[in-house]
Design an enzyme around this catalytic site. Sequence first.
Site, PDB file in Angstrom:
ATOM      1  N   CYS A  36      -5.297  -9.973   3.912  1.00 43.36           N
ATOM      2  CA  CYS A  36      -4.653  -8.836   4.607  1.00 43.36           C
ATOM      3  C   CYS A  36      -4.313  -9.113   6.065  1.00 43.36           C
ATOM      4  CB  CYS A  36      -5.549  -7.617   4.545  1.00 43.36           C
ATOM      5  SG  CYS A  36      -5.668  -6.954   2.894  1.00 43.36           S
ATOM      6  N   LYS A  85       0.833  -1.212   0.000  1.00 42.58           N
ATOM      7  CA  LYS A  85       0.000   0.000   0.000  1.00 42.58           C
ATOM      8  C   LYS A  85       0.869   1.264   0.000  1.00 42.58           C
ATOM      9  CE  LYS A  85      -4.188  -1.712   0.110  1.00 42.58           C
ATOM     10  NZ  LYS A  85      -5.099  -1.478  -1.017  1.00 42.58           N
ATOM     11  N   GLU A  89      -0.983   7.345 -11.355  1.00 43.61           N
ATOM     12  CA  GLU A  89      -2.405   7.465 -11.703  1.00 43.61           C
ATOM     13  C   GLU A  89      -3.268   7.802 -10.493  1.00 43.61           C
ATOM     14  OE1 GLU A  89      -0.555   4.773 -11.802  1.00 43.61           O
ATOM     15  OE2 GLU A  89      -1.641   2.935 -11.343  1.00 43.61           O
TER      16      GLU A  89
HETATM   17 FE1  HC0 Z   1      -6.669  -4.914   2.761  1.00 37.68          FE
HETATM   18 FE2  HC0 Z   1      -8.232  -3.553   1.354  1.00 37.68          FE
HETATM   19  S1  HC0 Z   1      -8.834  -5.406   2.509  1.00 37.68           S
HETATM   20  S2  HC0 Z   1      -6.357  -4.616   0.519  1.00 37.68           S
HETATM   21  O1  HC0 Z   1      -6.630  -6.736   2.446  1.00 37.68           O
HETATM   22  O2  HC0 Z   1      -9.791  -4.345  -0.872  1.00 37.68           O
HETATM   23  O3  HC0 Z   1      -4.030  -3.664   3.049  1.00 37.68           O
HETATM   24  O4  HC0 Z   1      -7.089  -4.880   5.705  1.00 37.68           O
HETATM   25  O5  HC0 Z   1      -7.254  -2.043   3.402  1.00 37.68           O
HETATM   26  O6  HC0 Z   1      -7.498  -0.979  -0.001  1.00 37.68           O
HETATM   27  O7  HC0 Z   1     -10.629  -2.328   2.454  1.00 37.68           O
HETATM   28  C1  HC0 Z   1      -4.979  -4.235   3.028  1.00 37.68           C
HETATM   29  C2  HC0 Z   1      -6.853  -4.947   4.620  1.00 37.68           C
HETATM   30  C3  HC0 Z   1      -7.307  -3.032   2.836  1.00 37.68           C
HETATM   31  C4  HC0 Z   1      -7.807  -1.934   0.496  1.00 37.68           C
HETATM   32  C5  HC0 Z   1      -9.741  -2.689   2.010  1.00 37.68           C
HETATM   33  C6  HC0 Z   1      -9.158  -4.020  -0.080  1.00 37.68           C
END
Ligand code: HC0
Length: 579
Positions: free
Chosen positions: A512, A367, A375
């Site tokens: 996640c 992230k 973008e």
């Molecule tokens: Fe995740 Fe998400 S669920 S990727 O796994 O879709 O990092 O916790 O925040 O953006 O909501 C990670 C976790 C997030 C995003 C969400 C997704």
Amino acid sequence: IVKLTIDDKPVVVERGTTLLEAAKSIGINIPTLCYMKLEDLNFENKPGGCRVCVVEVEGRRNLAPACKTECSEGMVVHSHTVRVINARRTVMELILSDHPAECLTCAKSGNCDLQSMAQKLGIRELHYKGEQSRYKGDKSPAIIREMDKCIMCRRCETACNDVQTVGVLSAINRGFESVVAPAFEMDLDKSSCTYCGQCVAVCPTAALTERDSTWKVVEAIVNPQKTVIVQTAPAVRAALGEAFGMEPGTLVTGKMVAALKKLGFDYVFDTDFAADLTIMEEGAEILDRLSRHLNGDKEVKLPILTSCCPGWVKFFEHHFPEMIDIPSTAKSPQQMFGAIAKSYFAQQLKKKREDLVVVSVMPCLAKKYECTREEFQVNGDPDVNLSISTRELANLIRNANLDFGKLTDEDFDHPLGESTGASVIFGTTGGVIEAAIRSAYEMFTEKKLEKVDFLELRGMEGIRKATVDFDGLPINIGIAHGLGNARKLLEDIKAGKSEFHAIEIMACPGGCIGGGGQPYHHGDVEILKKRQKAIYAEDAGKPIRKSHENPYIQKLYKEFLGKPLSDKSHELLHTHYFD
Ligand code: HC0
Ligand code: SF4
């Protein structure tokens, strides 16, 4: 079957069992350093390299590494004789002989497997001095490599090559110069690394750590010119408590919010709100592709793939560039949140987007990279300015001397803090697609979905399949977590053999909850399972469990976006991919 004794205790095991596993089965934990196994997640690292796990086997001249030695009939094994203990201490001293002794300031201090093994073995003096490695490593947007701290345990290689099948990391050179590095010693950001962070999650030392942005966050908070908004990802609340000694699986949503308010953020919002928004857009996209397919449109691409995981996005961009038109074009919740905060919410505040700083707290290292992608910027101003990991938030809370366990629960602010159970389960493997189905079912059938729990989509198996009945229409769903598992489903699509309408892919094993920015699991897969349970518990306790029923999402469409897939939605909430 094989019978043997370990420390005078008889044990019976299957042929092929190692001494380490046999000992564990009768409650004897032989110390290990390089070895790591994540049961059920296809991760086993046993190079037999460090020799910390040596034991004495009667009748053998040399000590045997327990992680590599198979049990044989009648073996008599001793796991802690003086000879064994001396050997372990010597091995540790040799490993430490070329390791920088920077424990006081090291990013891993208190979480370092090497440090805790040195403590356990009572190392107080170093009798050897080795050469320091000349490799300092590099800095990518997400990961920092300090290769002088690498102890060649090879766990990162197992994660990157065997589990993720990305294959960026391998051992190079010999002797004191040996390190784990990308090919030609290139920097990570020049390689096809996905920034999934699984190498960081298993690294025993600080050879691999996240790029820390906590102090940049503090600078933003204390800047009176800036309104600082924080969003928290679904999986953070299921793991943050671990950093403060709480039992894994303890939900700390309210305490996390309270801590963020005390840290001085102007607005504490929830990425989950944007996850509900993602479902609106992605759900509409799934239905659009599905109905075109049912109407005989041969151009339409199925299965549709989820695209909210930036590690996964980078993986398909590098490894399956011919398939970049298959994933959903919906931005991830992190990025949708940033786009809405700096448009809709900025308007409400009567502020310019540049006056806002959006910080995300994520279980993820990719992230950090996602929010730097071009973008996701407007005239050079990123929609999300800074992304910090669960671990970094825990450090901020410690720095501020907050007694986390004693904080009184608080609620997220509105309007971008309201969320449903559907968005919470984004945090674990299978959750995104379950959330999408809860809404897509009602939109497609125009009937109320009575049973919102799709147990058939849940679990920890690497690849899962289920067929969901859309009122007579069978919809085939696939789920993969871990990029190696994703690769298998993608190869099937490429070969025209895929049976699925929609597939959810998450780069990290477990989704996640197992992200590279979470508190370290130190090889205990039960921790991930407990976090997963906590996520489903939070969903079950929510008054609203379908994304399209979130009243603040409905309001957002009414006041600002129009409807899903509208021009405004496309402008703000959808993206494209690069080969
Ligand atoms: Fe995740 Fe998400 S669920 S990727 O796994 O879709 O990092 O916790 O925040 O953006 O909501 C990670 C976790 C997030 C995003 C969400 C997704
Ligand atoms: Fe491999 Fe992921 Fe580490 Fe990159 S972040 S080197 S892809 S394990």
